[in-house]
Write a protein that holds these residues in place. Structure first.
Motif, PDB file in Angstrom:
ATOM      1  N   PRO A 181      -5.883   7.158  -0.397  1.00 47.20           N
ATOM      2  CA  PRO A 181      -6.892   7.156  -1.455  1.00 47.20           C
ATOM      3  C   PRO A 181      -6.914   5.882  -2.294  1.00 47.20           C
ATOM      4  O   PRO A 181      -7.929   5.564  -2.914  1.00 47.20           O
ATOM      5  N   THR A 182      -5.805   5.135  -2.286  1.00 50.81           N
ATOM      6  CA  THR A 182      -5.715   3.932  -3.122  1.00 50.81           C
ATOM      7  C   THR A 182      -6.681   2.853  -2.632  1.00 50.81           C
ATOM      8  O   THR A 182      -6.884   2.695  -1.428  1.00 50.81           O
ATOM      9  N   TYR A 183      -7.270   2.146  -3.571  1.00 52.41           N
ATOM     10  CA  TYR A 183      -8.075   0.954  -3.273  1.00 52.41           C
ATOM     11  C   TYR A 183      -7.241   0.023  -2.400  1.00 52.41           C
ATOM     12  O   TYR A 183      -6.155  -0.396  -2.775  1.00 52.41           O
ATOM     13  N   LEU A 184      -7.711  -0.284  -1.188  1.00 54.50           N
ATOM     14  CA  LEU A 184      -6.874  -0.995  -0.220  1.00 54.50           C
ATOM     15  C   LEU A 184      -6.396  -2.350  -0.733  1.00 54.50           C
ATOM     16  O   LEU A 184      -5.258  -2.749  -0.459  1.00 54.50           O
ATOM     17  N   THR A 185      -7.236  -3.065  -1.464  1.00 48.33           N
ATOM     18  CA  THR A 185      -6.810  -4.365  -1.988  1.00 48.33           C
ATOM     19  C   THR A 185      -5.594  -4.194  -2.894  1.00 48.33           C
ATOM     20  O   THR A 185      -4.645  -4.991  -2.825  1.00 48.33           O
ATOM     21  N   ASP A 186      -5.607  -3.159  -3.722  1.00 50.69           N
ATOM     22  CA  ASP A 186      -4.443  -2.878  -4.568  1.00 50.69           C
ATOM     23  C   ASP A 186      -3.257  -2.418  -3.744  1.00 50.69           C
ATOM     24  O   ASP A 186      -2.107  -2.771  -4.031  1.00 50.69           O
ATOM     25  N   LEU A 187      -3.510  -1.626  -2.705  1.00 50.74           N
ATOM     26  CA  LEU A 187      -2.418  -1.121  -1.867  1.00 50.74           C
ATOM     27  C   LEU A 187      -1.655  -2.262  -1.212  1.00 50.74           C
ATOM     28  O   LEU A 187      -0.418  -2.291  -1.239  1.00 50.74           O
ATOM     29  N   TRP A 188      -2.376  -3.189  -0.602  1.00 48.65           N
ATOM     30  CA  TRP A 188      -1.706  -4.323   0.052  1.00 48.65           C
ATOM     31  C   TRP A 188      -0.903  -5.132  -0.969  1.00 48.65           C
ATOM     32  O   TRP A 188       0.217  -5.572  -0.672  1.00 48.65           O
ATOM     33  N   THR A 189      -1.464  -5.319  -2.168  1.00 42.26           N
ATOM     34  CA  THR A 189      -0.753  -6.061  -3.217  1.00 42.26           C
ATOM     35  C   THR A 189       0.510  -5.319  -3.628  1.00 42.26           C
ATOM     36  O   THR A 189       1.584  -5.928  -3.761  1.00 42.26           O
ATOM     37  N   GLN A 190       0.397  -4.014  -3.845  1.00 46.85           N
ATOM     38  CA  GLN A 190       1.557  -3.218  -4.267  1.00 46.85           C
ATOM     39  C   GLN A 190       2.687  -3.302  -3.253  1.00 46.85           C
ATOM     40  O   GLN A 190       3.867  -3.439  -3.623  1.00 46.85           O
ATOM     41  N   HIS A 191       2.335  -3.231  -1.979  1.00 45.80           N
ATOM     42  CA  HIS A 191       3.381  -3.311  -0.955  1.00 45.80           C
ATOM     43  C   HIS A 191       3.926  -4.733  -0.821  1.00 45.80           C
ATOM     44  O   HIS A 191       5.104  -4.907  -0.499  1.00 45.80           O
ATOM     45  N   GLY A 192       3.094  -5.722  -1.063  1.00 48.05           N
ATOM     46  CA  GLY A 192       3.594  -7.085  -1.084  1.00 48.05           C
ATOM     47  C   GLY A 192       4.634  -7.271  -2.174  1.00 48.05           C
ATOM     48  O   GLY A 192       5.702  -7.878  -1.958  1.00 48.05           O
ATOM     49  N   ILE A 193       4.350  -6.748  -3.351  1.00 50.22           N
ATOM     50  CA  ILE A 193       5.294  -6.828  -4.470  1.00 50.22           C
ATOM     51  C   ILE A 193       6.572  -6.051  -4.148  1.00 50.22           C
ATOM     52  O   ILE A 193       7.691  -6.527  -4.411  1.00 50.22           O
ATOM     53  N   LYS A 194       6.425  -4.869  -3.583  1.00 49.65           N
ATOM     54  CA  LYS A 194       7.589  -4.058  -3.211  1.00 49.65           C
ATOM     55  C   LYS A 194       8.484  -4.807  -2.223  1.00 49.65           C
ATOM     56  O   LYS A 194       9.716  -4.828  -2.376  1.00 49.65           O
ATOM     57  N   PHE A 195       7.865  -5.435  -1.237  1.00 54.45           N
ATOM     58  CA  PHE A 195       8.633  -6.196  -0.240  1.00 54.45           C
ATOM     59  C   PHE A 195       9.383  -7.354  -0.893  1.00 54.45           C
ATOM     60  O   PHE A 195      10.558  -7.593  -0.596  1.00 54.45           O
ATOM     61  N   ILE A 196       8.717  -8.087  -1.774  1.00 53.74           N
ATOM     62  CA  ILE A 196       9.361  -9.219  -2.450  1.00 53.74           C
ATOM     63  C   ILE A 196      10.559  -8.741  -3.262  1.00 53.74           C
ATOM     64  O   ILE A 196      11.648  -9.322  -3.198  1.00 53.74           O
ATOM     65  N   LYS A 197      10.391  -7.671  -4.024  1.00 50.05           N
ATOM     66  CA  LYS A 197      11.484  -7.168  -4.860  1.00 50.05           C
ATOM     67  C   LYS A 197      12.651  -6.671  -4.019  1.00 50.05           C
ATOM     68  O   LYS A 197      13.819  -6.878  -4.377  1.00 50.05           O
ATOM     69  N   GLN A 198      12.351  -6.038  -2.899  1.00 47.34           N
ATOM     70  CA  GLN A 198      13.417  -5.538  -2.032  1.00 47.34           C
ATOM     71  C   GLN A 198      14.234  -6.660  -1.405  1.00 47.34           C
ATOM     72  O   GLN A 198      15.406  -6.470  -1.074  1.00 47.34           O
ATOM     73  N   ASN A 199      13.615  -7.825  -1.229  1.00 50.90           N
ATOM     74  CA  ASN A 199      14.263  -8.910  -0.477  1.00 50.90           C
ATOM     75  C   ASN A 199      14.426 -10.182  -1.290  1.00 50.90           C
ATOM     76  O   ASN A 199      14.556 -11.273  -0.727  1.00 50.90           O
ATOM     77  N   GLN A 200      14.462 -10.049  -2.607  1.00 56.65           N
ATOM     78  CA  GLN A 200      14.510 -11.225  -3.480  1.00 56.65           C
ATOM     79  C   GLN A 200      15.783 -12.044  -3.323  1.00 56.65           C
ATOM     80  O   GLN A 200      15.815 -13.219  -3.670  1.00 56.65           O
ATOM     81  N   ASP A 201      16.843 -11.430  -2.806  1.00 53.70           N
ATOM     82  CA  ASP A 201      18.106 -12.152  -2.636  1.00 53.70           C
ATOM     83  C   ASP A 201      18.280 -12.733  -1.240  1.00 53.70           C
ATOM     84  O   ASP A 201      19.358 -13.235  -0.903  1.00 53.70           O
ATOM     85  N   LYS A 202      17.234 -12.636  -0.417  1.00 49.45           N
ATOM     86  CA  LYS A 202      17.296 -13.151   0.960  1.00 49.45           C
ATOM     87  C   LYS A 202      16.098 -14.074   1.192  1.00 49.45           C
ATOM     88  O   LYS A 202      15.088 -13.967   0.499  1.00 49.45           O
ATOM     89  N   PRO A 203      16.195 -14.936   2.194  1.00 47.92           N
ATOM     90  CA  PRO A 203      14.970 -15.667   2.577  1.00 47.92           C
ATOM     91  C   PRO A 203      13.956 -14.670   3.138  1.00 47.92           C
ATOM     92  O   PRO A 203      14.298 -13.851   3.988  1.00 47.92           O
ATOM     93  N   PHE A 204      12.723 -14.705   2.646  1.00 43.85           N
ATOM     94  CA  PHE A 204      11.734 -13.735   3.120  1.00 43.85           C
ATOM     95  C   PHE A 204      10.420 -14.421   3.478  1.00 43.85           C
ATOM     96  O   PHE A 204      10.092 -15.488   2.957  1.00 43.85           O
ATOM     97  N   PHE A 205       9.697 -13.761   4.378  1.00 37.94           N
ATOM     98  CA  PHE A 205       8.343 -14.165   4.744  1.00 37.94           C
ATOM     99  C   PHE A 205       7.429 -12.966   4.561  1.00 37.94           C
ATOM    100  O   PHE A 205       7.602 -11.936   5.211  1.00 37.94           O
ATOM    101  N   LEU A 206       6.466 -13.103   3.656  1.00 37.04           N
ATOM    102  CA  LEU A 206       5.464 -12.069   3.437  1.00 37.04           C
ATOM    103  C   LEU A 206       4.130 -12.537   3.985  1.00 37.04           C
ATOM    104  O   LEU A 206       3.623 -13.587   3.586  1.00 37.04           O
ATOM    105  N   PHE A 207       3.568 -11.754   4.899  1.00 37.93           N
ATOM    106  CA  PHE A 207       2.206 -11.983   5.385  1.00 37.93           C
ATOM    107  C   PHE A 207       1.324 -10.941   4.708  1.00 37.93           C
ATOM    108  O   PHE A 207       1.306  -9.772   5.093  1.00 37.93           O
TER     109      PHE A 207
END
Length: 494
Positions: A181-207
């Motif tokens: 139900p979430t606005y997809l643009t917001d959904l992708w952003t929310q998961h992007g932020i979640k991924f960054i926070k989960q991996n902030q202590d490692k080298p990460f690549f977010l697409f």
């Protein structure tokens, strides 16, 4: 006594060397920046304030441009999603990777689905092998969508490529399809932020691959629901040209000047910009901004009335290679590493990003020798250096191939007419085809030779449909290629 002492010293020295070496290795890994690639869908650079748009609000993308280097002449090598994304991630042309058109559902989910890039060394696979944690949030559209591909461990995407809307849409998460139900643009952003926070202590690549602003089909008939609704429904957006529809329009000529469509597309552009702002704010709050390379781009462009067209090069008959389908935004930013506030006029293509990124990261030795890649490394330019550069880009979309220079464009069609020649400095709208003008025969011949030499050098016979090769996708112009058939891996044929 002395032998014991000497052997102890040797053992200590070995331990010290090992620790120092490990320290150097760890330091080298820490110096290698995180990578965030933000890719939008069917998005012309003309919609952004940093590219001159005065109607549509894009303050966060504009700020990113101020903090980095913007390319004023960046081009996609194809008109539709799957081929351009395949090219971006592999550095190869369609006649090399085999993805000639957008993927239909059969290859994306279900028993015949498969990853169309599986035999290539892609950007995410190389970064994964170099120690990066890789995450995809958004549109994939390259096959076998249900499961993580190409070194990605974090994976949320769509089961298909087309977007019928931005609300109450199907999403793949945890290898299952559900209605979101979430606005997809917001959904992708929310998961992007979640991924960054989960991996902030490692080298990460977010697409972060938004499926907006899109600009096509029922998605543009959906009411505006994001925060720009009230404001944008009062605006007329003169940056969308109100030109007479040209005869080659196939799907969307009647959308030119349609205020409902225009406002919706503009609102989706600004919705993406909000997401970019949230991603950048997250990087800053976590202290990651200085050590993160951010690239903003689109898969291909879209005409919003420009030259009398709406859509991309697959929304015309014949298929086309006009500039409004080729031109894309391209911004690179990393504070202290990339020149800030620069506007580069050099002509670059999406296939140039692959070697540029890997050289920038010090991973140039991971670029495979075969197949040979047409891309060129412009990483030194990001540091403010000047390099030799040939101003030309190439395009391939099924039966259409083209070469573009600063002044000219030559377009050739396989088993179809017309071929085209445009003097772009005098005819930026590409309305005056000079192909049969004897005055320009020499120029036509020169450009045709450039085009022929390029594809002779790079085309892989297996995927070169102009010479009997196969395609991993159904072709829109299948009738022109009777010897070409849909490729499926052997295990899928059984």
């Amino acid at each position: 006594m002395s032998r014991f002492f000497n052997s102890s010293v040797v053992r200590c020295l070995i331990v010290v060397v090992a620790l120092v070496s490990a320290g150097f290795l760890q330091a080298a890994q820490q110096k290698r920046p995180n990578v965030v690639i933000i890719m939008t869908d069917n998005h012309g650079e003309w919609t952004l304030g940093c590219y001159g748009n005065k109607d549509i609000k894009t303050p966060h993308i504009d700020q990113l441009a101020q903090e980095g280097t913007l390319f004023t002449r960046a081009f996609a090598n194809n008109a539709v999603c799957s081929p351009t994304r395949a090219t971006f991630l592999t550095g190869l042309m369609p006649c090399q990777h085999g993805v000639h058109c957008y993927l239909r559902p059969r290859i994306q989910t279900g028993p015949d689905s498969y990853n169309t890039l599986e035999e290539f060394q892609t950007i995410p696979q190389i970064l994964h092998d170099a120690g990066y944690v890789c995450g995809l949030s958004g549109k994939w559209h390259l096959g076998d969508n249900l499961y993580p591909q190409e070194g990605f461990s974090y994976w949320i995407t769509k089961p298909h490529g087309a977007s019928s809307g931005f609300y109450d849409q199907e999403v793949i998460e945890d290898e299952k399809i559900h209605k979101e139900p979430t606005y997809l643009t917001d959904l992708w952003t929310q998961h992007g932020i979640k991924f960054i926070k989960q991996n902030q202590d490692k080298p990460f690549f977010l697409f972060l691959a938004y499926n907006g602003p899109y600009g096509l089909g029922s998605a543009m008939k959906e009411p505006i629901k994001n925060r720009f609704k009230e404001e944008y429904e009062q605006l007329t957006f003169p940056s969308f040209p109100r030109e007479k529809a040209q005869p080659w329009n196939f799907n969307y000529g009647d959308w030119i000047g349609d205020l409902g469509i225009i406002r919706k597309y503009a609102a989706e552009v600004s919705g993406v910009d909000d997401g970019v702002g949230q991603i950048m704010q997250t990087l800053k709050e976590l202290g990651l901004r200085e050590n993160t390379l951010v690239i903003f781009t689109a898969d291909q462009g879209l005409s919003g009335g420009h030259s009398g067209y709406w859509g991309m090069g697959d929304h015309t008959r014949p298929l086309t290679a006009f500039d409004w389908t080729l031109t894309i935004p391209l911004i690179f930013s990393q504070p202290g590493q990339i020149v800030e506030g620069a506007r580069q006029k050099m002509m670059v293509a999406n296939y140039d990003v692959y070697p540029t990124l890997l050289n920038y990261l010090g991973l140039e030795d991971k670029i495979p020798a075969k197949p040979a890649r047409p891309g060129r490394n412009f990483a030194p330019v990001l540091k403010g250096k000047q390099i030799p550069w040939k101003e030309e880009v190439f395009y391939e979309f099924e039966n259409v191939r083209a070469v573009r220079t600063p002044e000219w464009k030559f377009i050739e069609r396989y088993h179809e007419s017309p071929n085209e020649l445009y003097h772009l400095t005098q005819d930026s709208k590409e309305h005056n085809n000079l192909i049969d003008d004897a005055q320009y025969k020499q120029k036509k011949d020169e450009l045709k030779q450039e085009l022929d030499q390029f594809f002779a050098r790079y085309a892989d016979p297996k995927w070169d449909i102009w010479n009997g090769g196969q395609s991993k996708t159904v072709l829109m112009t299948q009738k022109l290629f009777p010897k070409t058939y849909l490729y499926l891996p052997e295990q899928k044929k059984k």
